[in-house]
Motif scaffolding. Sequence first.
Motif, short mmCIF file in Angstrom:
data_model
loop_
_atom_site.label_atom_id
_atom_site.label_comp_id
_atom_site.label_asym_id
_atom_site.label_seq_id
_atom_site.Cartn_x
_atom_site.Cartn_y
_atom_site.Cartn_z
N TYR A 178 25.43 32.17 34.29
CA TYR A 178 24.24 33.00 34.07
C TYR A 178 23.95 33.08 32.56
O TYR A 178 22.79 32.99 32.14
N ILE A 179 25.02 33.23 31.77
CA ILE A 179 24.88 33.29 30.31
C ILE A 179 24.33 31.96 29.78
O ILE A 179 23.48 31.94 28.88
N ARG A 180 24.80 30.84 30.36
CA ARG A 180 24.31 29.52 29.95
C ARG A 180 22.78 29.46 30.09
O ARG A 180 22.07 28.98 29.20
N GLY A 181 22.29 30.00 31.21
CA GLY A 181 20.84 30.00 31.44
C GLY A 181 20.09 30.82 30.41
O GLY A 181 19.02 30.42 29.93
N LEU A 182 20.65 31.96 30.04
CA LEU A 182 20.00 32.83 29.05
C LEU A 182 19.95 32.16 27.68
O LEU A 182 18.94 32.22 26.97
N VAL A 183 21.06 31.50 27.28
CA VAL A 183 21.10 30.84 25.97
C VAL A 183 20.16 29.62 25.97
O VAL A 183 19.50 29.35 24.97
N LYS A 184 20.11 28.91 27.09
CA LYS A 184 19.17 27.77 27.20
C LYS A 184 17.73 28.23 27.01
O LYS A 184 16.90 27.51 26.47
N ALA A 185 17.46 29.47 27.47
CA ALA A 185 16.11 30.02 27.36
C ALA A 185 15.80 30.52 25.94
O ALA A 185 14.73 31.06 25.69
N GLY A 186 16.76 30.33 25.02
CA GLY A 186 16.50 30.67 23.62
C GLY A 186 17.16 31.94 23.12
O GLY A 186 16.98 32.33 21.96
N ARG A 187 17.94 32.62 24.00
CA ARG A 187 18.62 33.84 23.57
C ARG A 187 19.94 33.52 22.87
O ARG A 187 20.51 32.44 23.06
N GLN A 188 20.44 34.47 22.08
CA GLN A 188 21.72 34.30 21.41
C GLN A 188 22.75 35.26 22.02
O GLN A 188 22.38 36.29 22.59
N ALA A 189 24.04 34.91 21.87
CA ALA A 189 25.08 35.68 22.53
C ALA A 189 26.25 35.98 21.61
O ALA A 189 26.60 35.18 20.74
N PHE A 190 26.85 37.16 21.82
CA PHE A 190 28.12 37.53 21.18
C PHE A 190 29.23 37.40 22.22
O PHE A 190 29.07 37.83 23.37
N ILE A 220 32.03 43.01 14.21
CA ILE A 220 30.59 43.17 14.42
C ILE A 220 30.24 44.52 15.04
O ILE A 220 29.11 44.77 15.43
N GLU A 221 31.23 45.42 15.09
CA GLU A 221 31.01 46.73 15.72
C GLU A 221 29.84 47.48 15.10
O GLU A 221 29.09 48.16 15.78
N VAL A 222 29.72 47.40 13.78
CA VAL A 222 28.60 48.07 13.12
C VAL A 222 27.94 47.11 12.15
O VAL A 222 28.56 46.19 11.64
N GLY A 223 26.64 47.31 11.94
CA GLY A 223 25.96 46.62 10.85
C GLY A 223 25.38 45.27 11.15
O GLY A 223 24.90 44.61 10.26
N VAL A 224 25.40 44.82 12.39
CA VAL A 224 24.82 43.52 12.72
C VAL A 224 23.54 43.76 13.52
O VAL A 224 23.57 44.33 14.60
N ASP A 225 22.42 43.33 12.97
CA ASP A 225 21.13 43.59 13.60
C ASP A 225 20.39 42.27 13.79
O ASP A 225 19.75 41.77 12.87
N VAL A 226 20.51 41.70 14.98
CA VAL A 226 19.84 40.44 15.31
C VAL A 226 19.05 40.65 16.61
O VAL A 226 19.62 40.59 17.71
N PRO A 227 17.73 40.94 16.52
CA PRO A 227 16.95 41.26 17.72
C PRO A 227 17.00 40.19 18.81
O PRO A 227 16.88 40.52 20.00
N ASN A 228 17.19 38.91 18.44
CA ASN A 228 17.21 37.85 19.44
C ASN A 228 18.56 37.75 20.17
O ASN A 228 18.68 37.04 21.16
N ALA A 229 19.58 38.46 19.69
CA ALA A 229 20.89 38.46 20.36
C ALA A 229 20.81 39.45 21.51
O ALA A 229 20.84 40.67 21.31
N THR A 230 20.70 38.93 22.72
CA THR A 230 20.50 39.79 23.90
C THR A 230 21.64 39.69 24.91
O THR A 230 21.54 40.25 25.99
N VAL A 231 22.69 38.96 24.55
CA VAL A 231 23.82 38.79 25.47
C VAL A 231 25.12 39.15 24.76
O VAL A 231 25.32 38.74 23.60
#
Length: 685
Positions: A463-475, A543-554
């Motif tokens: 499922y995560i593979r599909g989200l990243v393929k769609a252009g989303r970023q993941a932690f 990355i607990e605090v201070g990382v702000d990347v709006p495109n990272a949705t996973v």
Amino acid sequence: MAVNLNTEIQMLKGVGPGKAPALQELGVHNGADLLEYFPRDWEFLPETAQISELTPNANVCVCGVIESTDYHKFKRKPIFEIYLIDTSAALRIIWFNGGYLANQLHPGMRLAAYGKVAKYKHQLQMTNPRFKILREDIPEHDPKQLGGAVYPASASISSGMLKYIVRKNIDELSDCVSEYFSESFREEKNLLSRKEAFRQIHSPQDEKHLSAAKRTLKYEELFLMQLGLAVRRYRMRSFAPSIAMKFSPQLDRRIRQRFPFFLTEDQDKAIEEIVHDMGEPKQMNRLLQGDVGSGKTVVAVYAALMAIANKTQVAIMAPTEILSRQHYHSISRFLEGSKVRTELVTGKMSVSEKNRLTEQISEGEVDIVIGTTALIQGGIDFQNLGLAVIDEQHKFGVEQRAKLRKDKAPHCLVMTATPIPRTMTMTVFGDLDVSVIKTLPPGRGRVTTKLVSPENRNKAMEYIRGLVKAGRQAFFVYPRIESGESDRNLKSAEEEFELLETCVYPEFSVALLHGQMPQEQKKNVMEQFRRGEINILVSTVVIEVGVDVPNATVMVIENANNFGLAQLHQLRGRIGRGASDSFCFLFSESDNETAIKRLEVMQKSTDGFYIAEKDLEIRGPGELFSTRQHGLPDLKLANIVEDFEMLRMAKKDAEQTLKEDPFLDTQENQNVKKAIIKNSAPAWG
């Protein structure tokens, strides 16, 4: 020899040089320490009876010597049997499935057994009673004194020996304690005298007397804590004059023009409270707490610009370089095109660069200085510091906060993205006024959290593979950097990075980030991730605090059961910062019921305040904060969660006491004054 609270432990009755080291290991060095070495539990046993006097269905305690033992392991229900004799008769005692007792109980031992007596085949017996082996090394062990206090013991000294030593000294030591409250106050609050409370906590007559003693000593602990906080707060307000900042509607309009959006109602309310505080000639000490992504930085920028408009400087201190850089970038964006000069101070700066910047700060050429603890580690002196902003306040102790202020008294705004339960705002943060931002800015996507069992792991990864393929970023977040011998079940960021990069997601750009990497490398990785050049970031809690990347949705959190709820919520706050819906996957292979229950709280709610309360309930206050770090006395009996109503009462009473006697100069308050000077020294610093 007469003893008192300062008498060295080896001089107390029943101790001597032989037992003193064992007590010192437990932190018991003198009479006062022994008096405050409270039991961990209390047992109230039935009345002791002679065996010959027993009657069916009586709940009693019998003491005697074991005459014989026998283990009938081949019966349908295996039983362990003993015969206990006293001076009057013998009693049969059995334990079903009691084979484990065969190595504990032997003929000739002295034993106390307590439970219900029943008749079986014309014979009285006890079935599955509780018992206590009576030790020979406590010569004055009176069967009537069985039960009562159970002390935290060690390999060097038993609970029974501790109980014996306390009983030998309790009367003399309790006679030495000073009373904190007048008799009329004690009557009003339904409290015992301190002398009686100490006697009853160590040697209670019954459960009613124990309850009264615990209530008295718990209240005393909470009152002293709250009085120490009230004194600290009073002294800050009364003896730390600050610049009264001018404010006008024109200034408000100019500041708001810097933000390309409307502020929320909660942000406006927090700003109103801060503007009021900064307009006073006494130091603001305000805690701004808000859930992740609620817009605290905007409020801090507003306060900073108000200070700068009043020709003063601003210091912003964060616990990590990543967070301080994040603040520097976001604040610089808001102030683009303005005359406000903002600089970042880090521990990695060259000596010449730091010297140049330090000189400019002392000359007043820099308006906003952002940095880590490098701001308080010598060399930096502000020309006119008007506002100190401290982010993630719970990571700094009271002494570190004081160092930033030095001999000046700037207004102080402390922020945290860790929602704080009300019990902790009344204790750890009790010297601060509190502003809360609960509502998130509009336009944020929904965050869905899923607890993933091992059998559904592959499905989630696809499922995560599909989200990243769609252009989303993941932690992908892991509890440690590298694998170790201590716990092979914990996954490491380094090992999993290789696996994800080469086997699981070879079609994507995968990068690694952790705290031990060189600073420049960490900075480059974060910049690449922010620009979208990296699809998947494998990381630790850095990355607990201070990382702000709006495109990272996973976000995937491995071994999620190894994190506290507040930390999981902080980590989850790195996603859901844009308009798109986000997904947080909690991977856990634990079948522990408590662990699963905790993770289900995360699945159920995204409300950080609800989660913080649950975290406090589950883990207890001891794990969540160190009172010593914040200059408060340790709580030995009271629990800020379980005794919350008493905490509220103590806070109200402490504030009333200080209102009536601000310097605690009256004779009535001399003993509490001495106690808070001893226990809460920073309040008087």
